[in-house]
Design a protein around this motif. Structure first.
Motif, PDB file in Angstrom:
ATOM      1  N   THR A 218       0.843  -1.153   0.029  1.00 30.30           N
ATOM      2  CA  THR A 218       0.115  -0.131  -0.263  1.00 30.30           C
ATOM      3  C   THR A 218       0.839   1.170  -0.145  1.00 30.30           C
ATOM      4  O   THR A 218       0.458   2.244  -0.500  1.00 30.30           O
ATOM      5  N   ILE A 219       1.860   1.155   0.997  1.00 31.33           N
ATOM      6  CA  ILE A 219       2.773   2.537   0.692  1.00 31.33           C
ATOM      7  C   ILE A 219       3.337   2.510  -0.502  1.00 31.33           C
ATOM      8  O   ILE A 219       3.482   3.734  -1.081  1.00 31.33           O
ATOM      9  N   ILE A 220       3.840   1.669  -1.160  1.00 36.53           N
ATOM     10  CA  ILE A 220       4.389   1.749  -2.671  1.00 36.53           C
ATOM     11  C   ILE A 220       3.439   2.233  -3.418  1.00 36.53           C
ATOM     12  O   ILE A 220       3.707   3.232  -4.551  1.00 36.53           O
ATOM     13  N   GLY A 334      -4.796   0.459  11.952  1.00 30.53           N
ATOM     14  CA  GLY A 334      -4.028   1.447  11.890  1.00 30.53           C
ATOM     15  C   GLY A 334      -2.698   1.361  11.038  1.00 30.53           C
ATOM     16  O   GLY A 334      -2.368   2.430  10.315  1.00 30.53           O
ATOM     17  N   MET A 335      -1.980   0.314  11.117  1.00 30.64           N
ATOM     18  CA  MET A 335      -1.171   0.018  10.190  1.00 30.64           C
ATOM     19  C   MET A 335      -1.381   0.362   8.626  1.00 30.64           C
ATOM     20  O   MET A 335      -0.629   1.037   7.956  1.00 30.64           O
ATOM     21  N   PHE A 336      -2.762  -0.252   8.063  1.00 28.46           N
ATOM     22  CA  PHE A 336      -3.034  -0.118   6.842  1.00 28.46           C
ATOM     23  C   PHE A 336      -3.348   1.492   6.468  1.00 28.46           C
ATOM     24  O   PHE A 336      -2.524   1.908   5.335  1.00 28.46           O
ATOM     25  N   PHE A 337      -3.818   2.132   7.445  1.00 30.17           N
ATOM     26  CA  PHE A 337      -4.169   3.474   7.084  1.00 30.17           C
ATOM     27  C   PHE A 337      -2.835   4.420   7.295  1.00 30.17           C
ATOM     28  O   PHE A 337      -2.676   5.333   6.548  1.00 30.17           O
ATOM     29  N   SER A 338      -2.045   3.977   8.170  1.00 25.45           N
ATOM     30  CA  SER A 338      -0.681   4.644   8.093  1.00 25.45           C
ATOM     31  C   SER A 338       0.284   4.443   6.842  1.00 25.45           C
ATOM     32  O   SER A 338       0.941   5.299   6.429  1.00 25.45           O
ATOM     33  N   SER A 339      -0.076   3.266   6.313  1.00 27.46           N
ATOM     34  CA  SER A 339       0.406   2.985   4.915  1.00 27.46           C
ATOM     35  C   SER A 339       0.195   3.832   4.036  1.00 27.46           C
ATOM     36  O   SER A 339       0.848   4.412   3.187  1.00 27.46           O
ATOM     37  N   THR A 360       4.638  19.257 -14.011  1.00 26.21           N
ATOM     38  CA  THR A 360       3.806  18.211 -13.356  1.00 26.21           C
ATOM     39  C   THR A 360       3.538  17.070 -14.197  1.00 26.21           C
ATOM     40  O   THR A 360       3.597  15.863 -13.584  1.00 26.21           O
ATOM     41  N   ALA A 361       3.582  17.189 -15.621  1.00 20.86           N
ATOM     42  CA  ALA A 361       3.277  15.863 -16.309  1.00 20.86           C
ATOM     43  C   ALA A 361       4.339  14.991 -16.176  1.00 20.86           C
ATOM     44  O   ALA A 361       4.358  13.809 -15.798  1.00 20.86           O
ATOM     45  N   ASN A 362       5.655  15.363 -16.022  1.00 23.79           N
ATOM     46  CA  ASN A 362       6.783  14.577 -15.713  1.00 23.79           C
ATOM     47  C   ASN A 362       6.773  13.923 -14.326  1.00 23.79           C
ATOM     48  O   ASN A 362       7.220  12.990 -14.248  1.00 23.79           O
ATOM     49  N   LEU A 363       6.232  14.730 -13.253  1.00 26.82           N
ATOM     50  CA  LEU A 363       5.931  14.065 -12.156  1.00 26.82           C
ATOM     51  C   LEU A 363       5.065  12.908 -12.029  1.00 26.82           C
ATOM     52  O   LEU A 363       5.330  11.887 -11.540  1.00 26.82           O
ATOM     53  N   PHE A 364       4.060  12.955 -12.851  1.00 31.34           N
ATOM     54  CA  PHE A 364       3.162  11.918 -12.848  1.00 31.34           C
ATOM     55  C   PHE A 364       3.881  10.659 -13.563  1.00 31.34           C
ATOM     56  O   PHE A 364       3.562   9.433 -13.209  1.00 31.34           O
ATOM     57  N   ARG A 365       4.609  10.869 -14.631  1.00 32.00           N
ATOM     58  CA  ARG A 365       5.490   9.821 -15.257  1.00 32.00           C
ATOM     59  C   ARG A 365       6.405   9.154 -14.431  1.00 32.00           C
ATOM     60  O   ARG A 365       6.478   7.800 -14.262  1.00 32.00           O
ATOM     61  N   ILE A 366       7.217  10.037 -13.740  1.00 34.41           N
ATOM     62  CA  ILE A 366       8.163   9.525 -12.743  1.00 34.41           C
ATOM     63  C   ILE A 366       7.595   8.780 -11.631  1.00 34.41           C
ATOM     64  O   ILE A 366       7.856   7.613 -11.038  1.00 34.41           O
ATOM     65  N   SER A 367       6.243   9.034 -11.085  1.00 33.59           N
ATOM     66  CA  SER A 367       5.452   8.401  -9.792  1.00 33.59           C
ATOM     67  C   SER A 367       5.128   7.127 -10.355  1.00 33.59           C
ATOM     68  O   SER A 367       4.840   6.109  -9.629  1.00 33.59           O
ATOM     69  N   SER A 368       4.996   7.008 -11.770  1.00 33.44           N
ATOM     70  CA  SER A 368       4.434   5.341 -12.164  1.00 33.44           C
ATOM     71  C   SER A 368       5.316   4.405 -12.011  1.00 33.44           C
ATOM     72  O   SER A 368       5.195   3.151 -11.981  1.00 33.44           O
ATOM     73  N   LEU A 369       6.763   4.905 -11.863  1.00 29.12           N
ATOM     74  CA  LEU A 369       7.829   3.775 -11.464  1.00 29.12           C
ATOM     75  C   LEU A 369       7.398   3.121 -10.129  1.00 29.12           C
ATOM     76  O   LEU A 369       7.831   1.871  -9.917  1.00 29.12           O
ATOM     77  N   PHE A 370       6.883   3.829  -9.382  1.00 33.58           N
ATOM     78  CA  PHE A 370       6.553   3.126  -8.115  1.00 33.58           C
ATOM     79  C   PHE A 370       5.268   1.815  -8.130  1.00 33.58           C
ATOM     80  O   PHE A 370       5.363   1.028  -7.352  1.00 33.58           O
ATOM     81  N   LEU A 371       4.604   2.102  -9.188  1.00 34.41           N
ATOM     82  CA  LEU A 371       3.559   1.095  -9.529  1.00 34.41           C
ATOM     83  C   LEU A 371       4.254  -0.146 -10.143  1.00 34.41           C
ATOM     84  O   LEU A 371       3.959  -1.414  -9.963  1.00 34.41           O
ATOM     85  N   ILE A 372       5.283  -0.074 -11.015  1.00 36.22           N
ATOM     86  CA  ILE A 372       5.932  -1.093 -11.553  1.00 36.22           C
ATOM     87  C   ILE A 372       6.585  -1.920 -10.437  1.00 36.22           C
ATOM     88  O   ILE A 372       6.750  -3.053 -10.251  1.00 36.22           O
ATOM     89  N   MET A 373       7.284  -1.097  -9.254  1.00 37.99           N
ATOM     90  CA  MET A 373       7.836  -1.711  -8.246  1.00 37.99           C
ATOM     91  C   MET A 373       6.868  -2.666  -7.442  1.00 37.99           C
ATOM     92  O   MET A 373       7.100  -3.458  -6.957  1.00 37.99           O
ATOM     93  N   ALA A 374       5.676  -2.189  -7.344  1.00 36.04           N
ATOM     94  CA  ALA A 374       4.941  -2.885  -6.447  1.00 36.04           C
ATOM     95  C   ALA A 374       4.266  -4.253  -7.127  1.00 36.04           C
ATOM     96  O   ALA A 374       4.375  -5.108  -6.460  1.00 36.04           O
ATOM     97  N   ILE A 375       4.399  -4.044  -8.475  1.00 35.08           N
ATOM     98  CA  ILE A 375       3.994  -5.489  -9.094  1.00 35.08           C
ATOM     99  C   ILE A 375       5.212  -6.445  -8.864  1.00 35.08           C
ATOM    100  O   ILE A 375       5.027  -7.638  -8.697  1.00 35.08           O
ATOM    101  N   VAL A 376       6.557  -6.073  -9.146  1.00 35.73           N
ATOM    102  CA  VAL A 376       7.484  -6.880  -9.079  1.00 35.73           C
ATOM    103  C   VAL A 376       7.719  -7.438  -7.599  1.00 35.73           C
ATOM    104  O   VAL A 376       7.912  -8.553  -7.476  1.00 35.73           O
ATOM    105  N   LEU A 377       7.506  -6.659  -6.679  1.00 32.30           N
ATOM    106  CA  LEU A 377       7.705  -7.097  -5.237  1.00 32.30           C
ATOM    107  C   LEU A 377       6.602  -8.187  -4.840  1.00 32.30           C
ATOM    108  O   LEU A 377       6.866  -9.102  -4.077  1.00 32.30           O
ATOM    109  N   THR A 378       5.451  -7.881  -5.437  1.00 28.87           N
ATOM    110  CA  THR A 378       3.996  -8.848  -5.122  1.00 28.87           C
ATOM    111  C   THR A 378       4.531 -10.206  -5.858  1.00 28.87           C
ATOM    112  O   THR A 378       4.214 -11.300  -5.502  1.00 28.87           O
TER     113      THR A 378
END
Length: 395
Positions: A218-220, A334-339, A360-378
């Motif tokens: 959830t954090i990622i 609490g842990m979940f919402f803190s995440s 700001t558009a580049n911010l959105f593209r950069i932030s998408s890297l975290f979603l790739i990380m979430a899939i890989v970790l899962t």
């Protein structure tokens, strides 16, 4: 015969929670441009989110500990009342530092309220229908997350910030009334606990070891989403897109339609497949948003976020709670919402800093890297456990 889900208490709690989130979320997209208008820097805009999240994370272990031995009603009402009081203080915050201090206190109140409300919901939902029940309860969160910001943006554009706060306060007052009417259930395992017999450990009340992994993911995911919640109004100003509320409207419609189906999927097949799907939809939504020049693409991005992020959160919450002992659900909630708050808060700092060097558009593209990380970790987690997605739920 299936256990009854739609009790009066569940319905009232869900509606009361909706108004808590409505009151709070209508301020989310309007506070960054407001603090910018009174002279805040890019980093200070990021701190609007970050300080709030820090407050929420700091308070939750104490609330999780209290939920191990206290009955629910008083805790729910205290949280709702404090949120109401803090909300009406915002109009005095014409000085950036005062504004940021109030935002931190607001985070403490938010951490309290979301933890106890979510735990109270789990207590009244039959465990055999936990995924479905939390899916429906999550609609009160989703609709607040999504419809309220568009209402806030509209009011911010057509009236004064003070009037926006008045309406937010009115919604908060309604939530207090509704939550006072709920008949709360406290598990026997909690009622048997005595404060004197429990040892408080900040770390022990911050992290529930049996169910830490879904909250970590959830954090990622929220690191990716946080750039949108902080900067979408500013993005609209950069692109000349006036109908930003369309993003939230389509988000709400799609999430509302998809949430019950996602909950049933969880109860029948487990969380893993749904998590993959939700993260992928959110990833695509971020990239569509980053290229949006028209209302149409903005609306498409909103729909993808409703399908992705809007369904990911209740799935991750149900996953967390399904792995947690009954008497530790307050800590796990609490842990979940803190995440969520930690992910969005860190995102505010990270992308508030990066915002000084790119658009700001580049911010959105950069932030998408975290979603790739979430899939890989899962994927790695599932392979590490060597179990099926369904077995992972009840392990």
């Amino acid at each position: 015969m299936r256990e009854r889900l739609w009790t009066k208490s569940f319905i009232m709690l869900m509606i009361g929670n909706l108004f808590v989130f409505m009151s709070f979320q209508m301020l989310i997209p309007t506070l960054p441009p407001y603090i910018k208008s009174i002279g805040a820097s890019g980093l200070e805009i990021g701190l609007v989110t970050a300080l709030f999240s820090i407050g929420a994370v700091l308070i939750r272990p104490f609330i999780g500990y209290m939920l191990e031995y206290k009955q629910r009603k008083a805790l729910v009402l205290i949280g709702a009342v404090i949120l109401l009081i803090i909300t009406v203080l915002y109009p005095i915050s014409r000085i950036v530092m005062i504004f940021l201090f109030i935002r931190f206190i607001h985070g403490l109140a938010w951490g309290w309220s979301t933890t106890v409300n979510g735990t109270a919901a789990v207590d009244v939902i039959p465990f055999s229908r936990l995924g479905e029940g939390m899916g429906y309860f999550g609609l009160s969160t989703t609709i607040g997350f999504i419809i309220a910001p568009s209402l806030g943006i509209f009011l911010y554009n057509v009236t004064s910030f003070t009037n926006l706060i008045i309406i937010s306060g009115l919604l908060g007052f309604i939530s207090v009334v509704l939550l006072a009417l709920v008949h709360y259930k406290t598990p026997e395992a909690v009622l048997k606990n005595q404060k004197e017999s429990l040892k408080f450990s900040y770390l022990g009340s911050l992290v529930e070891k049996s169910s830490w992994y879904p909250s970590f993911i959830t954090i990622i995911i929220c690191l990716g989403y946080g750039s949108v919640s902080t900067f979408i109004v500013i993005f609209g100003e950069e692109r000349g897109i006036e109908q930003i509320f369309l993003f939230y409207i389509l988000n709400a419609i799609v999430a509302t339609a998809a949430r019950p189906l996602a909950g049933k999927w969880f109860d029948e097949k487990g969380p893993i497949g749904m998590i993959y799907f939700c993260i992928s939809a959110t990833f695509v939504g971020l990239w569509v948003l980053s290229y949006a020049q028209t209302d149409f693409l903005l609306a498409v991005a909103g729909g993808l976020f409703g399908l992705g992020f809007g369904c990911a959160l209740p799935t991750l919450q149900s996953w967390t709670l399904s792995m947690t002992p009954e008497n530790r659900r307050g800590v796990a909630n609490g842990m979940f919402f803190s995440s969520i708050d930690l992910g969005i808060g860190l995102s505010g700092i990270i992308f508030g800093t990066i915002a000084q060097f790119t658009d700001t558009a580049n911010l959105f593209r950069i932030s998408s890297l975290f979603l790739i990380m979430a899939i890989v970790l899962t994927v790695l987690e599932v392979r590490k456990k060597k179990v099926t997605p369904k077995e992972r739920v009840v392990s």
